[in-house]
Design a protein around this motif. Structure first.
Motif, PDB file in Angstrom:
ATOM      1  N   VAL A  25      33.403  52.064  36.164  1.00 45.69           N
ATOM      2  CA  VAL A  25      34.394  51.116  36.671  1.00 45.69           C
ATOM      3  C   VAL A  25      35.653  51.146  35.818  1.00 45.69           C
ATOM      4  O   VAL A  25      36.786  51.130  36.341  1.00 45.69           O
ATOM      5  CB  VAL A  25      33.800  49.698  36.690  1.00 45.69           C
ATOM      6  CG1 VAL A  25      34.875  48.663  37.002  1.00 45.69           C
ATOM      7  CG2 VAL A  25      32.684  49.605  37.718  1.00 45.69           C
ATOM      8  N   GLN A  26      35.508  51.232  34.507  1.00 50.44           N
ATOM      9  CA  GLN A  26      36.674  51.213  33.613  1.00 50.44           C
ATOM     10  C   GLN A  26      37.594  52.399  33.888  1.00 50.44           C
ATOM     11  O   GLN A  26      38.823  52.272  33.807  1.00 50.44           O
ATOM     12  CB  GLN A  26      36.215  51.225  32.159  1.00 50.44           C
ATOM     13  CG  GLN A  26      37.365  51.032  31.166  1.00 50.44           C
ATOM     14  CD  GLN A  26      36.869  50.808  29.754  1.00 50.44           C
ATOM     15  OE1 GLN A  26      35.674  50.640  29.529  1.00 50.44           O
ATOM     16  NE2 GLN A  26      37.786  50.802  28.804  1.00 50.44           N
ATOM     17  N   SER A  27      37.005  53.524  34.259  1.00 52.33           N
ATOM     18  CA  SER A  27      37.830  54.703  34.538  1.00 52.33           C
ATOM     19  C   SER A  27      38.632  54.556  35.827  1.00 52.33           C
ATOM     20  O   SER A  27      39.597  55.286  36.050  1.00 52.33           O
ATOM     21  CB  SER A  27      36.938  55.948  34.624  1.00 52.33           C
ATOM     22  OG  SER A  27      36.044  55.854  35.726  1.00 52.33           O
ATOM     23  N   GLN A  28      38.261  53.569  36.672  1.00 48.95           N
ATOM     24  CA  GLN A  28      38.957  53.392  37.952  1.00 48.95           C
ATOM     25  C   GLN A  28      39.897  52.190  37.957  1.00 48.95           C
ATOM     26  O   GLN A  28      40.572  51.940  38.952  1.00 48.95           O
ATOM     27  CB  GLN A  28      37.928  53.210  39.073  1.00 48.95           C
ATOM     28  CG  GLN A  28      36.973  54.383  39.240  1.00 48.95           C
ATOM     29  CD  GLN A  28      35.944  54.130  40.332  1.00 48.95           C
ATOM     30  OE1 GLN A  28      36.293  53.891  41.493  1.00 48.95           O
ATOM     31  NE2 GLN A  28      34.665  54.193  39.972  1.00 48.95           N
ATOM     32  N   ILE A  29      39.931  51.443  36.862  1.00 55.62           N
ATOM     33  CA  ILE A  29      40.785  50.261  36.817  1.00 55.62           C
ATOM     34  C   ILE A  29      42.233  50.680  36.575  1.00 55.62           C
ATOM     35  O   ILE A  29      42.529  51.362  35.584  1.00 55.62           O
ATOM     36  CB  ILE A  29      40.318  49.296  35.713  1.00 55.62           C
ATOM     37  CG1 ILE A  29      38.898  48.803  36.004  1.00 55.62           C
ATOM     38  CG2 ILE A  29      41.273  48.100  35.611  1.00 55.62           C
ATOM     39  CD1 ILE A  29      38.319  47.947  34.904  1.00 55.62           C
ATOM     40  N   ALA A  30      43.126  50.256  37.496  1.00 50.80           N
ATOM     41  CA  ALA A  30      44.537  50.605  37.348  1.00 50.80           C
ATOM     42  C   ALA A  30      45.187  49.718  36.296  1.00 50.80           C
ATOM     43  O   ALA A  30      44.767  48.581  36.066  1.00 50.80           O
ATOM     44  CB  ALA A  30      45.248  50.438  38.687  1.00 50.80           C
ATOM     45  N   ALA A  31      46.208  50.251  35.649  1.00 43.55           N
ATOM     46  CA  ALA A  31      46.942  49.475  34.651  1.00 43.55           C
ATOM     47  C   ALA A  31      47.582  48.257  35.311  1.00 43.55           C
ATOM     48  O   ALA A  31      48.129  48.347  36.418  1.00 43.55           O
ATOM     49  CB  ALA A  31      48.009  50.342  33.998  1.00 43.55           C
ATOM     50  N   GLY A  32      47.514  47.123  34.630  1.00 45.12           N
ATOM     51  CA  GLY A  32      48.104  45.901  35.170  1.00 45.12           C
ATOM     52  C   GLY A  32      47.207  45.147  36.124  1.00 45.12           C
ATOM     53  O   GLY A  32      47.638  44.152  36.724  1.00 45.12           O
ATOM     54  N   SER A  33      45.958  45.583  36.276  1.00 52.76           N
ATOM     55  CA  SER A  33      45.036  44.865  37.164  1.00 52.76           C
ATOM     56  C   SER A  33      44.732  43.475  36.593  1.00 52.76           C
ATOM     57  O   SER A  33      44.767  43.262  35.376  1.00 52.76           O
ATOM     58  CB  SER A  33      43.730  45.652  37.336  1.00 52.76           C
ATOM     59  OG  SER A  33      43.964  46.869  38.014  1.00 52.76           O
ATOM     60  N   THR A  34      44.429  42.546  37.490  1.00 51.52           N
ATOM     61  CA  THR A  34      44.176  41.157  37.096  1.00 51.52           C
ATOM     62  C   THR A  34      42.682  40.870  37.135  1.00 51.52           C
ATOM     63  O   THR A  34      41.994  41.244  38.093  1.00 51.52           O
ATOM     64  CB  THR A  34      44.908  40.186  38.032  1.00 51.52           C
ATOM     65  OG1 THR A  34      46.304  40.466  37.997  1.00 51.52           O
ATOM     66  CG2 THR A  34      44.675  38.734  37.600  1.00 51.52           C
ATOM     67  N   LEU A  35      42.203  40.199  36.100  1.00 52.47           N
ATOM     68  CA  LEU A  35      40.809  39.776  36.053  1.00 52.47           C
ATOM     69  C   LEU A  35      40.731  38.285  36.368  1.00 52.47           C
ATOM     70  O   LEU A  35      41.398  37.468  35.735  1.00 52.47           O
ATOM     71  CB  LEU A  35      40.206  40.041  34.669  1.00 52.47           C
ATOM     72  CG  LEU A  35      38.793  39.471  34.431  1.00 52.47           C
ATOM     73  CD1 LEU A  35      37.783  40.118  35.364  1.00 52.47           C
ATOM     74  CD2 LEU A  35      38.393  39.638  32.964  1.00 52.47           C
ATOM     75  N   PHE A  36      39.924  37.934  37.372  1.00 51.05           N
ATOM     76  CA  PHE A  36      39.663  36.542  37.719  1.00 51.05           C
ATOM     77  C   PHE A  36      38.218  36.206  37.340  1.00 51.05           C
ATOM     78  O   PHE A  36      37.295  36.984  37.637  1.00 51.05           O
ATOM     79  CB  PHE A  36      39.829  36.294  39.222  1.00 51.05           C
ATOM     80  CG  PHE A  36      41.238  36.409  39.717  1.00 51.05           C
ATOM     81  CD1 PHE A  36      42.092  35.321  39.691  1.00 51.05           C
ATOM     82  CD2 PHE A  36      41.712  37.611  40.229  1.00 51.05           C
ATOM     83  CE1 PHE A  36      43.386  35.414  40.161  1.00 51.05           C
ATOM     84  CE2 PHE A  36      43.005  37.721  40.695  1.00 51.05           C
ATOM     85  CZ  PHE A  36      43.856  36.624  40.651  1.00 51.05           C
ATOM     86  N   VAL A  37      38.031  35.072  36.709  1.00 51.33           N
ATOM     87  CA  VAL A  37      36.698  34.521  36.464  1.00 51.33           C
ATOM     88  C   VAL A  37      36.728  33.082  36.971  1.00 51.33           C
ATOM     89  O   VAL A  37      37.561  32.286  36.527  1.00 51.33           O
ATOM     90  CB  VAL A  37      36.314  34.562  34.974  1.00 51.33           C
ATOM     91  CG1 VAL A  37      34.911  33.973  34.793  1.00 51.33           C
ATOM     92  CG2 VAL A  37      36.368  35.974  34.438  1.00 51.33           C
ATOM     93  N   TYR A  38      35.853  32.756  37.916  1.00 55.29           N
ATOM     94  CA  TYR A  38      35.867  31.395  38.439  1.00 55.29           C
ATOM     95  C   TYR A  38      34.444  30.923  38.709  1.00 55.29           C
ATOM     96  O   TYR A  38      33.511  31.722  38.870  1.00 55.29           O
ATOM     97  CB  TYR A  38      36.723  31.271  39.702  1.00 55.29           C
ATOM     98  CG  TYR A  38      36.470  32.276  40.792  1.00 55.29           C
ATOM     99  CD1 TYR A  38      35.554  32.017  41.804  1.00 55.29           C
ATOM    100  CD2 TYR A  38      37.180  33.482  40.828  1.00 55.29           C
ATOM    101  CE1 TYR A  38      35.341  32.933  42.823  1.00 55.29           C
ATOM    102  CE2 TYR A  38      36.966  34.404  41.842  1.00 55.29           C
ATOM    103  CZ  TYR A  38      36.045  34.121  42.830  1.00 55.29           C
ATOM    104  OH  TYR A  38      35.829  35.021  43.839  1.00 55.29           O
ATOM    105  N   ALA A  39      34.310  29.590  38.706  1.00 56.58           N
ATOM    106  CA  ALA A  39      33.022  28.941  38.920  1.00 56.58           C
ATOM    107  C   ALA A  39      33.015  28.266  40.284  1.00 56.58           C
ATOM    108  O   ALA A  39      33.999  27.636  40.684  1.00 56.58           O
ATOM    109  CB  ALA A  39      32.757  27.913  37.824  1.00 56.58           C
ATOM    110  N   LEU A  40      31.885  28.402  40.983  1.00 50.56           N
ATOM    111  CA  LEU A  40      31.697  27.779  42.293  1.00 50.56           C
ATOM    112  C   LEU A  40      30.479  26.858  42.249  1.00 50.56           C
ATOM    113  O   LEU A  40      29.514  27.140  41.540  1.00 50.56           O
ATOM    114  CB  LEU A  40      31.470  28.843  43.379  1.00 50.56           C
ATOM    115  CG  LEU A  40      32.535  29.914  43.569  1.00 50.56           C
ATOM    116  CD1 LEU A  40      32.006  31.004  44.491  1.00 50.56           C
ATOM    117  CD2 LEU A  40      33.796  29.309  44.139  1.00 50.56           C
ATOM    118  N   ALA A  41      30.542  25.786  42.999  1.00 46.93           N
ATOM    119  CA  ALA A  41      29.370  24.925  43.143  1.00 46.93           C
ATOM    120  C   ALA A  41      28.270  25.706  43.864  1.00 46.93           C
ATOM    121  O   ALA A  41      28.538  26.482  44.783  1.00 46.93           O
ATOM    122  CB  ALA A  41      29.720  23.655  43.912  1.00 46.93           C
TER     123      ALA A  41
END
Length: 453
Positions: A355-371
């Motif tokens: 996966v790291q080899s396919q991540i484009a520069a400037g990509s955004t990481l979201f981490v969120y919690a759901l009920a």
């Protein structure tokens, strides 16, 4: 489908019953009038006892005339009014004959008896009318109470479109299958507002906020309800990563301008204000909303929790200045929650070498919690643009959307980590993602490992 409201049908039924009762009342009064004894005439005839032959002849003529009048009334050749007038005229003739036969103090007695009889008849007719009026009123009241208890009184007023659509699907497979069905339905019936709203809520249940907002736009073109404008404002903000500036705020304010006590608009306005760190404004909106619901209701308790958290944030901001970000902290500085809110879930996001080899520069990481149950709206969102891996994150109440539930009110949540090439809060094709259910609130050291899409 009938366009007549159900209450109109009930009104017609009640009117028909009233007309039927009125007809029965009229017939009853007519029969009662014909059955009344002719005391005045009998009394007048009695006064002619002992008179000459002419008086007896006149009495027989009057009696025959009275019989003819009664027969004409029974056969319908005379109505009740005509019969009463003719009978009164006949009684006057009888009285005149009696007065001629015995011109003494007995004449006033005859008049008194005749007047008393008329008064008795009028009193009887009045009582009969009152009795039937009570019967009609009781029938109407009984019909209304029966419908209220056994029927559907809520259908007297049209149910708003926003309250007609409920999503029954719960699993991702069911949601996807129903989405395909309703997409086909909207293509076949492009002017069906209920179909578009169902599709919008199916998208929302899958966190597809942008398509949900687009479907709501089609709904509002067909049925512009205030609740639907609020729903669209929320979807628009969520699709923009929780940003209410611009159209979402404008739609909320438009609804509040027309309906200052609109509950959903006040709740969402508080969420929008909190997302902009305007805690006092958020508290004001939520206090106004709390005044509209019972304090012990689910909505009331949720608003009280949100107000308490906002008050804590205000107190924390007043007690200490904002911490200055540590220089050179790298990815750890991005993990620090906004304001002074206490982190409730902390951990790190890892990615596989593929996966790291396919991540484009400037990509955004979201981490969120759901009920785990209920709404699929995130209760806390963290975002960053990592330059190295792993990436630390922390979630707190201050990172929520503002409206209940808040992160601290949940015993456990589902964590989602997603890498977006476009930076959109809405999942796109090609995003890498991982979900971790059953994460307890307050835990530290959570690891989210992204290995694929």
């Amino acid at each position: 489908m009938s366009f007549l409201p159900p209450w109109l049908g009930l009104l017609w039924v009640l009117l028909a019953l009233g007309a039927l009762a009125a007809g029965v009342l009229k017939r009853g009064l007519k029969n009662h009038a014909s059955a009344l004894p002719d005391e005045p005439l009998a009394a007048a005839s009695a006064q002619g006892l002992g008179v000459d032959v002419q008086s007896r002849t006149n009495r027989r003529i009057h009696q025959q005339h009275l019989a003819d009048l009664n027969r004409a009334l029974a056969e319908g050749r005379l109505n009740a009014q005509q019969h009463a007038a003719a009978r009164d005229e006949l009684m006057r003739l009888v009285l005149e004959d009696a007065a001629l036969a015995q011109p003494d103090e007995k004449t006033p007695v005859v008049h008194a008896k005749a007047g008393g009889a008329r008064r008795d008849q009028a009193r009887a007719e009045g009582l009969e009318k009152v009795r039937w009026a009570w019967l009609v009123g009781a029938l109407v009241l009984l019909s209304g109470l029966s419908y209220w208890q056994l029927g559907a009184p809520q259908s007297w007023w049209p149910v708003p479109l926003s309250q007609q659509v409920k999503i029954s699907a719960t699993t991702p497979e069911q949601l996807a299958a129903q989405t395909r069905v309703w997409q086909q339905a909207t293509q076949e019936r492009p002017k069906d507002a209920q179909a578009w709203l169902t599709l919008a809520r199916l998208h929302a249940a899958q966190n597809a906020h942008a398509p949900a907002e687009q479907a709501l736009a089609r709904v509002l073109a067909l049925s512009p309800e205030p609740d639907l404008w609020i729903e669209r404002a929320q979807m628009k903000a969520l699709s923009a990563g929780g940003v209410y500036a611009g159209e979402p705020w404008q739609w909320i304010q438009d609804v509040l301008r027309d309906q200052p006590q609109h509950l959903n608009a006040l709740v969402l306005a508080g969420s929008a204000a909190l997302s902009e760190k305007r805690h006092a404004a958020a508290q004001d909106y939520w206090k106004r909303a709390l005044a509209l619901v019972p304090a012990d209701s689910e909505a009331g308790q949720g608003l009280q929790q949100a107000l308490a958290k906002a008050a804590e944030m205000v107190a924390a901001m007043a007690a200490a200045p904002r911490a200055t970000a540590a220089a050179g902290a790298g990815p750890l500085s991005a993990a620090t929650p906004a304001g002074d809110a206490k982190p409730l879930i902390q951990g790190e996001v890892r990615v596989s070498p593929e996966v790291q080899s396919q991540i484009a520069a400037g990509s955004t990481l979201f981490v969120y919690a759901l009920a785990e149950e209920g709404s699929r709206r995130p209760v806390a969102i963290w975002r960053g643009t990592p330059t190295s891996w792993p990436v630390r994150f922390a979630l707190s109440d201050s990172m929520g959307m503002g409206a209940p539930p808040v992160l601290s009110s949940l015993a456990q949540v589902r964590l989602v980590a997603r890498i977006s090439k476009t930076g959109s809060a809405q999942k796109q094709a090609g995003d890498f993602q991982v979900e971790l259910p059953g994460v307890k609130t307050g835990v530290q050291g959570v690891v989210l490992h992204i290995t694929g899409r």
